[in-house]
Design an enzyme around this catalytic site. Sequence first.
Site, short mmCIF file in Angstrom:
data_model
loop_
_atom_site.label_atom_id
_atom_site.label_comp_id
_atom_site.label_asym_id
_atom_site.label_seq_id
_atom_site.Cartn_x
_atom_site.Cartn_y
_atom_site.Cartn_z
CD GLU A 192 -3.56 4.77 6.18
OE1 GLU A 192 -3.16 5.41 5.65
OE2 GLU A 192 -1.94 4.96 7.54
CG HIS A 233 -5.85 1.77 4.89
ND1 HIS A 233 -5.26 2.78 5.93
CD2 HIS A 233 -4.64 0.69 4.98
CE1 HIS A 233 -4.21 2.00 6.00
NE2 HIS A 233 -3.80 1.06 5.70
N GLY A 287 2.56 1.67 10.68
CA GLY A 287 3.33 2.95 10.36
C GLY A 287 3.94 3.78 11.95
N GLY A 323 2.95 -1.05 4.54
CA GLY A 323 2.91 -0.29 3.62
C GLY A 323 5.31 0.44 3.69
N GLY A 324 5.04 1.15 5.17
CA GLY A 324 6.04 1.95 4.52
C GLY A 324 6.94 0.45 3.46
CB SER A 335 5.46 -2.27 12.08
OG SER A 335 4.79 -0.98 12.30
CG ASN A 344 -1.80 0.94 1.26
OD1 ASN A 344 -1.88 1.88 0.11
ND2 ASN A 344 -2.13 1.47 2.47
CD1 TRP A 345 3.53 0.64 -3.15
CD2 TRP A 345 3.95 2.18 -4.79
NE1 TRP A 345 4.71 0.31 -3.72
CE2 TRP A 345 4.31 0.73 -5.27
CE3 TRP A 345 3.60 2.82 -6.24
CZ2 TRP A 345 4.39 0.68 -6.11
CZ3 TRP A 345 4.11 2.53 -7.15
CH2 TRP A 345 4.50 1.18 -7.19
CE LYS A 346 -0.28 2.79 4.15
NZ LYS A 346 -0.08 3.74 6.25
CD GLU A 360 -3.58 -3.07 7.39
OE1 GLU A 360 -2.11 -3.26 7.20
OE2 GLU A 360 -3.76 -2.09 6.17
C1 PEP Z 1 -0.64 -0.38 6.35
O1 PEP Z 1 -0.46 0.50 5.37
O2 PEP Z 1 -2.24 -0.89 6.00
C2 PEP Z 1 0.20 -0.52 6.97
C3 PEP Z 1 0.09 -1.73 7.39
O3 PEP Z 1 1.22 0.58 7.23
P1 PEP Z 1 2.42 -0.27 8.09
O4 PEP Z 1 3.08 -1.65 7.50
O5 PEP Z 1 4.04 1.16 7.22
O6 PEP Z 1 2.29 -0.52 9.19
#
Ligand code: PEP
Length: 251
Positions: A98, A96, A174, A235-236, A214, A10-12, A168
């Site tokens: 967010e 998601h 994050g 994500g990251g 994470s 997920n590049w957000k 999640e």
């Molecule tokens: C996400 O954006 O769904 C996520 C899990 O981010 P991260 O891996 O950065 O925690």
Amino acid sequence: MSRRTIIAGNWKMNTRAADGASLAQGIADAVGENPTVEVVVCPPSVYLSRVADVLAGSAVGLGAQNLYPADDGAYTGEVNAAMLCDSGCRYVILGHSERRAILGETDAQISEKLAAALAGNLVPIVCVGETLDDREGGKTEAVVEEQLRGSLDGLDEARASGVVIAYEPVWAIGTGKTASPEQAEEVHAFIRKLLGELFTDEVAQQMRIQYGGSVKPGNAKELLGQPNIDGALVGGASLKVDDFVAIINAG
Ligand code: PEP
């Protein structure tokens, strides 16, 4: 029952045209033609077509981060399932945390989006997860159950096996804090039991449940080794070719 592992990035709102294209190219090159796991990248919607061009002929699938559940019409700023397909998408992330927290997305809206995604032949990745307060208040299962029942409301049993769930925990997204493999597995097993109640045990065994929060090269293998964890939503670490490929290789 063997479920094919699915690793999605997920590049957000983190990539621009040039770095997104080179990220996609690096992942496609590293993944090769026949990866054992299913690999998906989800760029910002304005860059979907550009990334689709980069991924053409590769084994990496393209996903969107959201959709609007309506046919073409007067919905300023929105993008629907047909447009996503037209841009080369096969997957879409829905609900998601967010979007739930920042944009106030509700379970009822997510269930409408889910119906639209399936009608548009997209593979939905439906996200659920508790906050730190929920967890510390002993409400993890109640919150996840409410989100799942609401988000999957109206989902036909015949289509359910094609839906991917992403567990999640919000406190792990994050933040660098990861749920331990045992904590994650406990909730994944709970989700699968609930899916068995909502549909059938057979359907629940077919449905894939990703973990997100994470995920990194250093913790991916142990998380992905849990019996009810069928992939990762990243994500990251999905923004660096080497890290994302290491997670893919752990699957
Ligand atoms: C996400 O954006 O769904 C996520 C899990 O981010 P991260 O891996 O950065 O925690």
